[in-house]
Each structure stands twice: as structure tokens, then as C-alpha cells.
Design a protein around this motif. Structure first.
Motif, PDB file in Angstrom:
ATOM      1  N   GLU A 221      13.089   3.546 -10.841  1.00  0.00           N
ATOM      2  CA  GLU A 221      12.907   3.716  -9.355  1.00  0.00           C
ATOM      3  C   GLU A 221      11.507   4.620  -9.175  1.00  0.00           C
ATOM      4  O   GLU A 221      11.068   4.126  -8.410  1.00  0.00           O
ATOM      5  CB  GLU A 221      14.188   4.816  -9.177  1.00  0.00           C
ATOM      6  N   ILE A 222      11.475   5.547 -10.122  1.00  0.00           N
ATOM      7  CA  ILE A 222      10.130   6.204 -10.254  1.00  0.00           C
ATOM      8  C   ILE A 222       8.974   5.317 -10.343  1.00  0.00           C
ATOM      9  O   ILE A 222       7.915   5.314  -9.556  1.00  0.00           O
ATOM     10  CB  ILE A 222      10.096   7.269 -11.106  1.00  0.00           C
ATOM     11  N   ASN A 223       9.188   4.244 -11.377  1.00  0.00           N
ATOM     12  CA  ASN A 223       8.237   3.278 -11.572  1.00  0.00           C
ATOM     13  C   ASN A 223       7.735   2.606 -10.544  1.00  0.00           C
ATOM     14  O   ASN A 223       6.594   2.304 -10.147  1.00  0.00           O
ATOM     15  CB  ASN A 223       8.408   2.546 -12.680  1.00  0.00           C
ATOM     16  N   LYS A 224       8.848   2.063  -9.686  1.00  0.00           N
ATOM     17  CA  LYS A 224       8.677   1.129  -8.675  1.00  0.00           C
ATOM     18  C   LYS A 224       7.973   1.863  -7.378  1.00  0.00           C
ATOM     19  O   LYS A 224       7.208   1.352  -6.761  1.00  0.00           O
ATOM     20  CB  LYS A 224      10.001   0.606  -8.111  1.00  0.00           C
ATOM     21  N   LYS A 225       8.364   3.089  -7.202  1.00  0.00           N
ATOM     22  CA  LYS A 225       7.657   3.939  -6.222  1.00  0.00           C
ATOM     23  C   LYS A 225       6.134   4.250  -6.549  1.00  0.00           C
ATOM     24  O   LYS A 225       5.241   4.058  -5.594  1.00  0.00           O
ATOM     25  CB  LYS A 225       8.564   5.335  -5.930  1.00  0.00           C
ATOM     26  N   LEU A 226       5.886   4.487  -7.664  1.00  0.00           N
ATOM     27  CA  LEU A 226       4.409   4.899  -8.071  1.00  0.00           C
ATOM     28  C   LEU A 226       3.666   3.460  -7.715  1.00  0.00           C
ATOM     29  O   LEU A 226       2.402   3.497  -7.288  1.00  0.00           O
ATOM     30  CB  LEU A 226       4.509   5.034  -9.565  1.00  0.00           C
ATOM     31  N   LYS A 227       4.096   2.384  -8.129  1.00  0.00           N
ATOM     32  CA  LYS A 227       3.283   0.997  -8.056  1.00  0.00           C
ATOM     33  C   LYS A 227       3.235   0.535  -6.794  1.00  0.00           C
ATOM     34  O   LYS A 227       2.275  -0.052  -6.101  1.00  0.00           O
ATOM     35  CB  LYS A 227       3.872   0.108  -8.828  1.00  0.00           C
ATOM     36  N   GLU A 228       4.465   0.751  -5.675  1.00  0.00           N
ATOM     37  CA  GLU A 228       4.430   0.112  -4.492  1.00  0.00           C
ATOM     38  C   GLU A 228       3.983   1.119  -3.388  1.00  0.00           C
ATOM     39  O   GLU A 228       3.368   0.431  -2.464  1.00  0.00           O
ATOM     40  CB  GLU A 228       5.902  -0.537  -4.418  1.00  0.00           C
ATOM     41  N   VAL A 229       4.572   2.328  -3.250  1.00  0.00           N
ATOM     42  CA  VAL A 229       4.201   3.074  -2.265  1.00  0.00           C
ATOM     43  C   VAL A 229       3.407   4.575  -2.603  1.00  0.00           C
ATOM     44  O   VAL A 229       2.993   5.086  -1.761  1.00  0.00           O
ATOM     45  CB  VAL A 229       5.417   3.374  -1.324  1.00  0.00           C
ATOM     46  N   GLY A 230       3.455   4.830  -3.939  1.00  0.00           N
ATOM     47  CA  GLY A 230       2.582   5.834  -4.204  1.00  0.00           C
ATOM     48  C   GLY A 230       3.445   7.394  -4.180  1.00  0.00           C
ATOM     49  O   GLY A 230       4.610   7.401  -3.675  1.00  0.00           O
ATOM     50  N   PHE A 231       3.006   8.303  -4.880  1.00  0.00           N
ATOM     51  CA  PHE A 231       3.644   9.662  -4.764  1.00  0.00           C
ATOM     52  C   PHE A 231       2.941  10.593  -3.873  1.00  0.00           C
ATOM     53  O   PHE A 231       1.730  10.751  -3.872  1.00  0.00           O
ATOM     54  CB  PHE A 231       3.840  10.281  -6.201  1.00  0.00           C
ATOM     55  N   SER A 232       3.803  11.292  -3.220  1.00  0.00           N
ATOM     56  CA  SER A 232       3.300  12.549  -2.301  1.00  0.00           C
ATOM     57  C   SER A 232       3.594  13.950  -3.175  1.00  0.00           C
ATOM     58  O   SER A 232       4.102  13.757  -4.170  1.00  0.00           O
ATOM     59  CB  SER A 232       4.298  12.520  -1.047  1.00  0.00           C
ATOM     60  N   GLU A 233       2.844  14.873  -2.564  1.00  0.00           N
ATOM     61  CA  GLU A 233       3.123  16.073  -3.273  1.00  0.00           C
ATOM     62  C   GLU A 233       4.530  16.382  -3.308  1.00  0.00           C
ATOM     63  O   GLU A 233       4.895  17.141  -4.290  1.00  0.00           O
ATOM     64  CB  GLU A 233       2.371  17.372  -2.512  1.00  0.00           C
ATOM     65  N   SER A 266      -1.375   3.098  -5.316  1.00  0.00           N
ATOM     66  CA  SER A 266      -0.205   1.925  -5.132  1.00  0.00           C
ATOM     67  C   SER A 266      -0.729   0.906  -4.435  1.00  0.00           C
ATOM     68  O   SER A 266      -1.756   1.011  -3.774  1.00  0.00           O
ATOM     69  CB  SER A 266       0.992   2.627  -4.483  1.00  0.00           C
ATOM     70  N   GLU A 267       0.171  -0.280  -4.211  1.00  0.00           N
ATOM     71  CA  GLU A 267      -0.034  -1.284  -3.584  1.00  0.00           C
ATOM     72  C   GLU A 267      -0.253  -0.972  -1.974  1.00  0.00           C
ATOM     73  O   GLU A 267      -1.178  -1.477  -1.230  1.00  0.00           O
ATOM     74  CB  GLU A 267       0.926  -2.296  -3.717  1.00  0.00           C
ATOM     75  N   LYS A 268       0.577  -0.213  -1.573  1.00  0.00           N
ATOM     76  CA  LYS A 268       0.511   0.296  -0.070  1.00  0.00           C
ATOM     77  C   LYS A 268      -0.807   1.083   0.025  1.00  0.00           C
ATOM     78  O   LYS A 268      -1.463   1.076   1.163  1.00  0.00           O
ATOM     79  CB  LYS A 268       1.988   1.395  -0.046  1.00  0.00           C
ATOM     80  N   GLY A 269      -1.079   2.072  -0.669  1.00  0.00           N
ATOM     81  CA  GLY A 269      -2.339   2.860  -0.613  1.00  0.00           C
ATOM     82  C   GLY A 269      -3.654   2.050  -0.648  1.00  0.00           C
ATOM     83  O   GLY A 269      -4.594   2.273   0.222  1.00  0.00           O
TER      84      GLY A 269
END
Length: 293
Positions: A221-233, A266-269
Motif C-alpha cells: 500500500e505504501i509502495n503504491k502511494k509513493l509511486k502514484e500520488v506521493g507522500f505528504s508530511e 510520483s506519477e501524480k507529482g
């Protein structure tokens, strides 16, 4: 010469002036301010004219809350009406240290100008590899301490602002460019695809998460979020809490915190930055001037 290459030439001239005259001299602003003014005039045609440093000087506007010298002002030639302004920011060093101040100043500047019915556009230029210098006296540059990589987290606030509803604190048009310089101080655009989160990055994170006892489902789940939408603070803080609960050594937590704060896009970024590109920015500024006239 096409739009992007002529922009890079102007940025290179500005950077060389910054090196020669120092950070506090407005001479570093003249080449790039004149570039924006000339491009917008050419796109809009004979009905409009511009003012900026090196081209009639900065126009002083009585804003809603305080007077403001405008970077690039765009006027209707027949009525002399100020229809829009372009605010320009080129951060040459120490971005992360001052990032919140830059952003907060932008919100205030936007509201001050938009509330008197003047169109407001902002263009931000950052260096993909940004030097961090120690403080020095006056206009002198301090000692180079490190090179900071611009990450998606550093730009998240601008991406959120771009996608926000239309309120007075939001610029009518917002643009961002990531650049770097070669050994001859010639500017070039950073290849955003080269700044994507890599499989190597993901592997490093996974090792620490596995050590902390994260389930495979949670890691995926973390991997997918990092790749697709990025991480916030907030996302980074949540992982930190989980690592502390698992009694992971402070050294490892500090390492992953630093890693997550500097990880790629990420892709979104990347999609968001492409939406705020120079070409799209110029087109939208032209449309804004016509709308506000």
C-alpha cells in the motif's frame, strides 16, 4: 529561438548577474523580467504594453492592504488600465530553509493584488540541485555546506494551491520550472522522468518497513502511494509513529525520515508539474489579460 530556449537564455543571464552583483542587486532580475514582458507583449499584440525593470521600471500598485512594486505589469494601451501582473521568484539557494516563508508571502501578495481586481500570475523557478550556504555578512555568499535535492514534498503546497478552489489567496495562474546549470552556468530544464521514485528507493524503504514488522499488504500500500500520488508530511509522520512503536533504532528512523523527505516524484507529482509548465503558464497569462481587460 523557441520559447523554452529563450527562457533558459534569460535565466542564464540572470544567474550570471546574480553571481557578479550578489543576491541583493536587482540587476539579476532585469534579463528574466524583460523576457516575460517581451513574450507577453508579443503574444497579446498592439493593444497592450508592459512595464518592468529595464523596461519603464516597476509599476507601484496601491493594493488592498499595502502598496506593492510589481515585477511585470500588463496594461491596456488605449485606457492605461492595469489588467494583470506577473510575480516572478527564482530561488538560487537555501530553498528548504525558507520554503514556508516564500509560500506564505505568495498567499499575502496574491490577496493584496487580486482584491483590487487585477489579474495575478506567479512563476516559480527552483534548482533541482539547490546549494545551501552558511550565513555571511552583507551581500557576501557564505560557505557551501551541502546540495539539497528538490523533492515532491517540497512542492506539495504549490500543487495543492494549484488544485484549490478560486479564492483571493490563489493566483489566477501558477507556474513552476525546475532547472539546473552546467559548468558554464547555462541553464537547462530538469528531466522530470529522471526524478521519479526508483525501484532502488522503494527497495531501501521496504527493508526498513519489513524490519519494523509492517505487513506485506501495508508495505504494498505504501509502495503504491509513493509511486502514484506521493507522500505528504502527514504520511511521513504516520510512518515515523509506526516505526517508534516497533522500537526501531532512532538512527534508522532518522535515516528513513531523511530519505522520505528527499525522495523523488510520483506519477501524480510529475503530471501536476507538467500542468504548470512554462508554455501552459504563458498561454494562461494571455487568456487572463484578455479576461481582466
Amino acid at each position: 529561438m523557441d520559447l523554452e530556449n529563450s527562457f533558459l537564455n534569460a535565466i542564464s543571464e540572470s544567474f550570471k548577474a546574480y553571481d557578479k552583483y550578489g543576491a541583493r542587486s536587482n540587476k539579476k532580475l532585469i534579463p528574466i523580467h524583460k523576457w516575460f514582458a517581451k513574450v507577453i507583449e508579443n503574444k497579446l499584440g498592439d493593444r497592450y504594453y508592459t512595464k518592468c525593470l529595464g523596461n519603464g521600471g516597476e509599476y507601484k500598485l496601491n493594493g488592498k492592504y499595502y502598496p506593492k512594486n510589481l515585477d511585470i505589469s500588463i496594461f491596456n494601451k488605449e485606457t492605461d488600465k492595469l489588467v494583470a501582473t506577473i510575480s516572478f521568484k527564482f530561488v538560487t539557494s537555501n530553498y528548504k530553509q525558507n520554503a514556508n516563508n516564500y509560500f506564505e508571502n505568495l498567499l499575502g501578495e496574491t490577496a493584496n493584488i487580486r482584491r483590487v481586481n487585477v489579474g495575478f500570475a506567479h512563476f516559480l523557478v527552483l534548482r533541482g540541485h539547490t546549494p545551501y550556504y552558511t550565513k555571511n555578512k552583507g551581500n557576501l555568499r557564505g560557505e557551501l555546506k551541502k546540495i539539497e535535492l528538490i523533492s515532491e514534498k517540497d512542492l506539495m503546497k504549490y500543487i495543492k494551491l494549484y488544485n484549490d478552489l478560486d479564492f483571493p489567496h490563489k493566483p489566477n495562474v501558477l507556474g513552476i520550472a525546475l532547472i539546473d546549470f552546467d559548468d558554464s552556468e547555462n541553464a537547462y530544464f530538469v528531466d522530470l522522468d529522471s526524478m521519479k521514485i526508483s525501484e532502488e528507493d522503494i527497495g531501501k524503504i521496504n527493508k526498513i518497513l519489513e524490519k519494523a514488522g509492517f505487513s506485506n499488504e501495508k508495505i504494498n500500500e505504501i509502495n503504491k502511494k509513493l509511486k502514484e500520488v506521493g507522500f505528504s508530511e502527514a504520511d511521513i509522520e504516520e510512518i515515523e509513529k509506526e516505526l517508534k512503536k516497533a522500537k526501531i533504532p532512532k538512527k534508522d528512523i532518522k535515516e528513513i525520515n531523511k530519505f522520505l523527505n528527499n525522495i523523488g516524484f510520483s506519477e501524480k507529482g510529475i503530471k501536476a508539474l507538467n500542468e504548470m509548465s512554462l508554455n501552459k503558464f504563458i498561454k494562461r497569462v494571455v487568456g487572463l489579460c484578455q479576461l481582466m481587460d
